[in-house]
Design an enzyme around this catalytic site. Structure first.
Site, short mmCIF file in Angstrom:
data_model
loop_
_atom_site.label_atom_id
_atom_site.label_comp_id
_atom_site.label_asym_id
_atom_site.label_seq_id
_atom_site.Cartn_x
_atom_site.Cartn_y
_atom_site.Cartn_z
N ALA A 61 0.83 -1.21 0.00
CA ALA A 61 0.00 0.00 0.00
C ALA A 61 0.86 1.26 0.00
O ALA A 61 0.49 2.27 -0.59
CB ALA A 61 -0.95 0.00 1.19
N GLN A 101 -6.42 -0.94 5.26
CA GLN A 101 -6.94 -1.51 6.50
C GLN A 101 -8.39 -2.00 6.35
O GLN A 101 -8.89 -2.73 7.20
CB GLN A 101 -6.86 -0.45 7.60
CG GLN A 101 -6.77 -0.96 9.00
CD GLN A 101 -5.58 -1.87 9.27
OE1 GLN A 101 -5.76 -3.07 9.47
NE2 GLN A 101 -4.38 -1.32 9.29
N SER A 123 -3.27 -3.48 0.23
CA SER A 123 -2.10 -4.20 0.72
C SER A 123 -2.46 -5.66 0.97
O SER A 123 -3.56 -5.96 1.44
CB SER A 123 -1.63 -3.56 2.03
OG SER A 123 -0.53 -4.26 2.55
N HIS A 169 -0.76 -7.88 3.08
CA HIS A 169 -0.46 -8.47 4.39
C HIS A 169 -1.41 -8.04 5.50
O HIS A 169 -1.28 -8.50 6.64
CB HIS A 169 1.00 -8.22 4.78
CG HIS A 169 1.33 -6.81 5.19
ND1 HIS A 169 1.40 -6.42 6.50
CD2 HIS A 169 1.60 -5.71 4.47
CE1 HIS A 169 1.73 -5.14 6.56
NE2 HIS A 169 1.86 -4.68 5.33
N THR A 176 9.68 -6.71 -12.91
CA THR A 176 9.14 -8.06 -13.01
C THR A 176 8.15 -8.32 -11.88
O THR A 176 8.41 -7.98 -10.73
CB THR A 176 10.29 -9.09 -12.97
OG1 THR A 176 11.16 -8.79 -14.05
CG2 THR A 176 9.78 -10.52 -13.08
N CYS A 214 6.68 4.36 18.40
CA CYS A 214 7.82 4.21 19.29
C CYS A 214 9.05 3.83 18.50
O CYS A 214 9.77 2.92 18.84
CB CYS A 214 7.53 3.21 20.40
SG CYS A 214 6.74 1.73 19.83
#
Ligand SMILES: *Cc1c(COP(=O)(O)O)cnc(C)c1O
Length: 413
Positions: free
Chosen positions: A74, A182, A202, A204, A243, A329
């Site tokens: 993304a 999301q 995205s 994952h 590719t 963080c």
């Protein structure tokens, strides 16, 4: 048997679904061809697999397959959309409108363009994380070329009324990019009903592999043009040279096909788990603030602040639970989340927040154990005097193997 730590950070990334891994496997080994090869079977079978995956991704987004461009994720899709529009349409205007709670992929790309002379307007949200449509109306000027607003927020799960935003953009003849990384696979995404011109996706975040994503780029009404950010062999209709990541694309496609069938049932199941988790926490602890939209937001998102508790201390206290802080963080000094700050939440409360992301593979037993762990950790941290220095951090019980065993942890009721 549960695997420890119990994974409840599914908004950061998700495990690859075993069905997805199975689908990918042949494309890592025997079917290794380059889909651009036209002279042999290896190329043909890779190309067919890519086109089949393209249809599955397109179906889940309500799009036509030809409008899907595969990318590395993304972040790349967002960059392609925003930089691509800025590059191609800069003679038409220089204003780009976005919102304070966007992902850094969007905010940082816009900031880079602002540095190159674009006029970037960042809209505020209300305390619930929602955008004011009148403010959007007013921000759209004659030289506005793009509006970029996400579908579902990755920290607080707020779902924007993207169909209404799409309507406003259409009225003004302005292109609309939506970051749906999301949202895909969790709620309905439909580029037609939502009048989205560019959509970033995205793999994952929906149980597909990492390093694969897609950009939907509308081909008619209007035909959206982009200045490419990668030049080369002209793959993906010249939009994205390089590719193709065939195993990744196949996995992403399978993940979309699964989500297409299971989305409703899964959202319901995850919603019930979250309701259970929240009620167990709330009935055993005072001073718990809910930062995520648990009424209408993403089912798997639970962002909580615990009065008087530092989120880093809490996380260190429960090494058998994998959640994230509500803050960025990346540096030694935790920075309050820009999303929580945008809701008007104080820096202190933002630094006492954790983000829990429930997903496909979480079980009711795990949720019971995690509720128990959170309650006892917060109680523990609240019962010790404020720390003098960082050495006092480990004031909580360190986990022992017994405590890690689910059999021995009773759910809090
Ligand atoms: C994860 C995420 C991204 C980035 O996606 P990648 O594929 O990891 O580059 C962008 N936007 C949102 C809302 C996300 O949740």
């Amino acid at each position: 048997m549960a695997t420890y730590p119990i994974y409840l950070d599914n908004l950061a990334t998700t495990p690859v679904d075993p069905r997805v891994a199975d689908a990918m496997d042949p494309y890592l080994t025997e079917a290794f061809g380059n889909p651009a090869s036209r002279t042999h079977r290896y190329g043909h079978e890779a190309r067919e697999a890519v086109e089949s995956a393209r249809r599955d991704v397109a179906t889940l987004a309500g799009a036509e397959p030809r409008a899907i461009i595969f990318t590395s994720g993304a972040t790349e899709a967002v960059n392609m959309a925003i930089q691509g529009v800025a590059g191609y349409y800069s003679n038409r205007g220089r204003r780009i409108i976005t919102c304070r709670t966007e992902h850094p992929a969007v905010l940082d790309t816009c900031a880079a363009l602002a540095g190159r002379g674009f006029d970037v307007v960042v809209l505020d949200v209300d305390t619930g994380g929602h955008l004011d449509l009148d403010a959007l109306h007013q921000a759209i000027s004659d030289d506005t070329i793009l509006v970029s607003i996400m579908l579902a927020n990755n920290e607080i799960g707020v779902i924007h009324d993207v169909a209404a935003i799409g309507r406003v953009c259409k009225e003004h003849g302005v292109l609309f990019h939506c970051d749906a990384a999301q949202a895909l696979g969790k709620i309905v995404v439909d580029v037609e009903a939502m009048q989205i011109d560019l959509l970033s996706l995205s793999g994952h975040k929906l149980y597909g592999p990492k390093g694969i994503g897609a950009l939907y780029c509308r081909r008619r009404d209007p035909h959206v043009r982009l200045e490419p950010i990668l030049y080369g062999g002209g793959h993906e209709r010249g939009f994205r040279s390089g590719t193709l990541n065939v195993p990744g694309i196949v996995g992403f496609g399978r993940a979309c096909a699964i989500a297409n069938r299971e989305l409703d049932a899964e959202a319901e199941r995850i919603h019930a788990l979250r309701t259970n988790l929240l009620s167990q926490i709330q009935s055993n602890l005072d001073g718990v603030q809910v930062n995520s939209d648990v009424e209408q937001g993403l089912a798997g998102c639970l962002n909580l602040s615990f009065d008087g508790v530092d989120a880093m201390d809490l996380i260190e206290c429960m090494p058998d639970v994998a959640v994230s802080t509500g803050s960025a963080c990346t540096t030694a000094i935790p920075k309050p989340s820009h999303v929580l700050r945008a809701l008007g939440i104080s820096p202190e409360r933002a630094l006492s927040s954790i983000r829990i992301g429930l997903g496909r593979f979480n079980t009711a037993d795990e949720i019971g154990a995690v509720a128990c762990r959170i309650v006892e950790s917060v109680q523990q941290l609240r019962s010790v005097p404020p720390k003098q220095n960082s050495d006092d951090r480990n004031t909580c019980l360190q986990p022992n193997p017994e405590a890690l065993d689910r059999e021995n942890s009773s759910p809090v009721t």
